[in-house]
Design a protein around this motif. Structure first.
Motif, mmCIF file in Angstrom:
data_model
loop_
_atom_site.group_PDB
_atom_site.id
_atom_site.type_symbol
_atom_site.label_atom_id
_atom_site.label_comp_id
_atom_site.label_asym_id
_atom_site.label_seq_id
_atom_site.Cartn_x
_atom_site.Cartn_y
_atom_site.Cartn_z
ATOM 1 N N PHE A 19 49.493 12.504 -30.990
ATOM 2 C CA PHE A 19 50.428 12.802 -29.914
ATOM 3 C C PHE A 19 49.728 12.751 -28.556
ATOM 4 O O PHE A 19 50.293 12.292 -27.562
ATOM 5 C CB PHE A 19 51.068 14.174 -30.157
ATOM 6 N N ALA A 20 48.476 13.217 -28.521
ATOM 7 C CA ALA A 20 47.751 13.282 -27.252
ATOM 8 C C ALA A 20 47.522 11.914 -26.634
ATOM 9 O O ALA A 20 47.429 11.793 -25.406
ATOM 10 C CB ALA A 20 46.418 13.996 -27.457
ATOM 11 N N VAL A 21 47.409 10.859 -27.455
ATOM 12 C CA VAL A 21 47.123 9.533 -26.895
ATOM 13 C C VAL A 21 48.372 8.817 -26.413
ATOM 14 O O VAL A 21 48.287 7.858 -25.635
ATOM 15 C CB VAL A 21 46.398 8.629 -27.923
ATOM 16 N N ILE A 22 49.557 9.265 -26.842
ATOM 17 C CA ILE A 22 50.794 8.544 -26.518
ATOM 18 C C ILE A 22 51.149 8.722 -25.046
ATOM 19 O O ILE A 22 51.430 9.831 -24.591
ATOM 20 C CB ILE A 22 51.958 9.010 -27.405
ATOM 21 N N GLY A 23 51.141 7.643 -24.309
ATOM 22 C CA GLY A 23 51.589 7.668 -22.915
ATOM 23 C C GLY A 23 50.648 8.339 -21.935
ATOM 24 O O GLY A 23 50.962 8.421 -20.744
ATOM 25 N N THR A 24 49.479 8.796 -22.388
ATOM 26 C CA THR A 24 48.608 9.570 -21.515
ATOM 27 C C THR A 24 48.047 8.739 -20.371
ATOM 28 O O THR A 24 47.997 9.190 -19.222
ATOM 29 C CB THR A 24 47.457 10.191 -22.331
ATOM 30 N N GLY A 25 47.620 7.520 -20.656
ATOM 31 C CA GLY A 25 47.076 6.672 -19.604
ATOM 32 C C GLY A 25 48.087 6.409 -18.504
ATOM 33 O O GLY A 25 47.767 6.487 -17.306
ATOM 34 N N THR A 26 49.319 6.112 -18.894
ATOM 35 C CA THR A 26 50.373 5.868 -17.913
ATOM 36 C C THR A 26 50.680 7.128 -17.121
ATOM 37 O O THR A 26 50.983 7.064 -15.924
ATOM 38 C CB THR A 26 51.638 5.357 -18.614
ATOM 39 N N ALA A 27 50.611 8.288 -17.767
ATOM 40 C CA ALA A 27 50.846 9.548 -17.066
ATOM 41 C C ALA A 27 49.865 9.721 -15.920
ATOM 42 O O ALA A 27 50.230 10.154 -14.821
ATOM 43 C CB ALA A 27 50.733 10.718 -18.047
ATOM 44 N N VAL A 28 48.608 9.369 -16.161
ATOM 45 C CA VAL A 28 47.584 9.520 -15.125
ATOM 46 C C VAL A 28 47.790 8.498 -14.013
ATOM 47 O O VAL A 28 47.698 8.827 -12.820
ATOM 48 C CB VAL A 28 46.180 9.366 -15.743
ATOM 49 N N LEU A 29 48.095 7.252 -14.364
ATOM 50 C CA LEU A 29 48.207 6.196 -13.365
ATOM 51 C C LEU A 29 49.498 6.258 -12.555
ATOM 52 O O LEU A 29 49.496 6.044 -11.344
ATOM 53 C CB LEU A 29 48.104 4.816 -14.039
ATOM 54 N N VAL A 30 50.613 6.566 -13.215
ATOM 55 C CA VAL A 30 51.923 6.400 -12.598
ATOM 56 C C VAL A 30 52.555 7.714 -12.163
ATOM 57 O O VAL A 30 53.352 7.735 -11.223
ATOM 58 C CB VAL A 30 52.863 5.652 -13.579
ATOM 59 N N ASN A 249 53.417 8.591 -1.358
ATOM 60 C CA ASN A 249 54.761 8.014 -1.416
ATOM 61 C C ASN A 249 54.770 6.516 -1.140
ATOM 62 O O ASN A 249 55.709 5.816 -1.533
ATOM 63 C CB ASN A 249 55.679 8.711 -0.415
ATOM 64 N N ASN A 250 53.756 6.021 -0.477
ATOM 65 C CA ASN A 250 53.721 4.611 -0.080
ATOM 66 C C ASN A 250 52.816 3.759 -0.960
ATOM 67 O O ASN A 250 52.544 2.601 -0.629
ATOM 68 C CB ASN A 250 53.253 4.489 1.378
ATOM 69 N N ILE A 251 52.334 4.315 -2.072
ATOM 70 C CA ILE A 251 51.394 3.600 -2.930
ATOM 71 C C ILE A 251 51.938 3.561 -4.357
ATOM 72 O O ILE A 251 52.429 4.581 -4.869
ATOM 73 C CB ILE A 251 50.013 4.290 -2.919
ATOM 74 N N ILE A 252 51.853 2.405 -5.002
ATOM 75 C CA ILE A 252 52.376 2.268 -6.358
ATOM 76 C C ILE A 252 51.463 2.958 -7.371
ATOM 77 O O ILE A 252 51.924 3.650 -8.275
ATOM 78 C CB ILE A 252 52.548 0.778 -6.720
ATOM 79 N N TYR A 253 50.153 2.788 -7.218
ATOM 80 C CA TYR A 253 49.190 3.382 -8.154
ATOM 81 C C TYR A 253 48.184 4.241 -7.379
ATOM 82 O O TYR A 253 47.023 3.858 -7.195
ATOM 83 C CB TYR A 253 48.465 2.284 -8.940
ATOM 84 N N PRO A 254 48.614 5.403 -6.923
ATOM 85 C CA PRO A 254 47.733 6.222 -6.077
ATOM 86 C C PRO A 254 46.489 6.734 -6.790
ATOM 87 O O PRO A 254 45.451 6.930 -6.150
ATOM 88 C CB PRO A 254 48.640 7.389 -5.656
ATOM 89 N N THR A 255 46.560 6.948 -8.104
ATOM 90 C CA THR A 255 45.390 7.457 -8.813
ATOM 91 C C THR A 255 44.247 6.449 -8.763
ATOM 92 O O THR A 255 43.077 6.818 -8.600
ATOM 93 C CB THR A 255 45.743 7.787 -10.279
#
Length: 368
Positions: A19-30, A249-255
């Motif tokens: 469960f921990a790996v599902i969607g985690t990367g996208t959570a950080v980036l997006v 607010n003005n950046i697509i991938y702020p991370t």
């Protein structure tokens, strides 16, 4: 413990890793680009409220499964609401998985092309990625569980380290003003956070395979939520603390931009955003593998097939065609909204209703 290679059992801890790996990367980036425009400085409250809401839904899913020990939702739902409504629910469940997968695959292609291979056509990136995902999804549960564990440990530590390093550029003044509090924005942000906690729904399919004799499943699932909360809070602090709310607010991938801004005096290390991308790729890969496997498992169980692989191949083609149709950015954003609406409705509305119906018909359920 059961032999994982025969898909007999997994421990709660192993499920928590999955469960921990599902969607985690996208959570950080997006996540910052999605929630900060809605909840501003109080995005952290939305992250915590969202975690509480979806953890509650995961508890409901566990309690629902406890009413039918040893059965997945495919086996017990037709007895609860009839075959027609059950099939409609399975179609919705599959649609959530496939739409989310299509959106994530398109997002993967966009990010890789934008940051790494800007002269490469996006389909050249997506096609081999999806082929590798399909190869992973045709494996048995034991292989996928072990792959989840390996990729979690390979990617989690670099990801966590980079987020912690990015805190050196944080300025406390960027979190002001703290007043007034936008209550509706916070609530909307909590709802919008669903894609970043998504993954607990696999409990509906895998609960019978979890050996719960030694470890508490709720504790294990709670640990996965805490892991995701920590990463998202770090991403929020890193991005808003270094760029302000208006900047995010003005950046697509702020991370990525926040990590790129890390400067370590006296070292030759630079462009750490590339390392962040390399840490994110395994998370994106195993997420699609698990979703593709779950979608295939739904219909192989429903039709009584012992082999889920034919469905995996078919659904891989569906995901590829759907992701290719999302090249237009406005269409992509519309599909993101559709996927969020379908997923939130399925897990937060439909599953609790099913649980209420089961409780009303059966009374007190066993504890599994």
């Amino acid at each position: 413990m059961g032999n994982l290679e025969k898909r007999t059992a997994m421990t709660p801890t192993q499920f928590a890793f999955m469960f921990a790996v599902i969607g985690t990367g996208t959570a950080v980036l997006v996540m910052p680009a999605t929630l900060v425009p809605v909840a501003a400085q109080h995005t952290w409250v939305s992250v915590l409220l969202g975690a509480g809401l979806y953890f509650l839904v995961s508890i409901i899913m566990i309690k629902l499964g406890d009413c039918f020990p040893g059965e997945s939702i495919i086996e017990y739902l037709p007895r609860v609401c009839g075959s027609v409504l059950a099939v409609a629910t399975f179609v919705l469940f599959t649609a959530v998985l496939l739409v989310q997968s299509s959106v994530r695959v398109q997002s993967f292609g966009r990010e890789i092309v934008f940051f790494m291979f800007d002269r490469t056509p996006i389909e050249i990136v997506i096609l081999p990625f999806l082929i590798v995902c399909a190869y992973g999804a045709v494996q048995d549960l034991g292989t996928i569980v072990r792959l989840s564990q390996a990729l979690l440990f390979i990617s989690a530590f670099p990801l966590l380290g980079l987020l912690l390093l990015s805190l050196i550029n944080v300025q406390a003044i960027n979190f002001y003003p703290l007043w007034p509090i936008n209550g509706m924005g916070i609530l909307k942000g909590a709802i919008f956070s669903w894609p970043y906690y998504w993954g607990y729904e696999v409990l509906l399919m895998l609960l019978p395979a979890i050996d719960r004799q030694q470890t508490s499943l709720l504790t294990a699932v709670a640990g996965s939520f805490v892991f995701k909360i920590v990463l998202m809070l770090l991403a929020f602090i890193s991005t808003v603390g270094s760029m302000t709310v208006a900047g995010v607010n003005n950046i697509i991938y702020p991370t990525l931009l926040a990590v790129r801004g890390i400067n370590l005096p006296g070292t030759f290390i630079e462009r750490l955003d590339n390392y962040l991308l390399l840490s994110w790729i395994p998370f994106g890969y195993i997420t699609i593998v698990i979703w593709l496997y779950m979608a295939s498992l739904i219909w192989s169980q429903y039709f009584g097939f012992r082999d889920h692989r034919p469905f995996t191949i078919a659904f891989s083609l569906v995901i590829f065609i759907a992701s290719m149709a999302l090249h237009d950015y406005s269409r992509y954003l519309n599909m993101v909204l559709v996927s969020r609406t379908l997923g939130f409705g399925f897990s937060v509305i439909i599953i609790p209703i099913v649980y209420v119906v089961v409780k009303w018909r059966r009374g007190r359920c066993s504890d599994g």
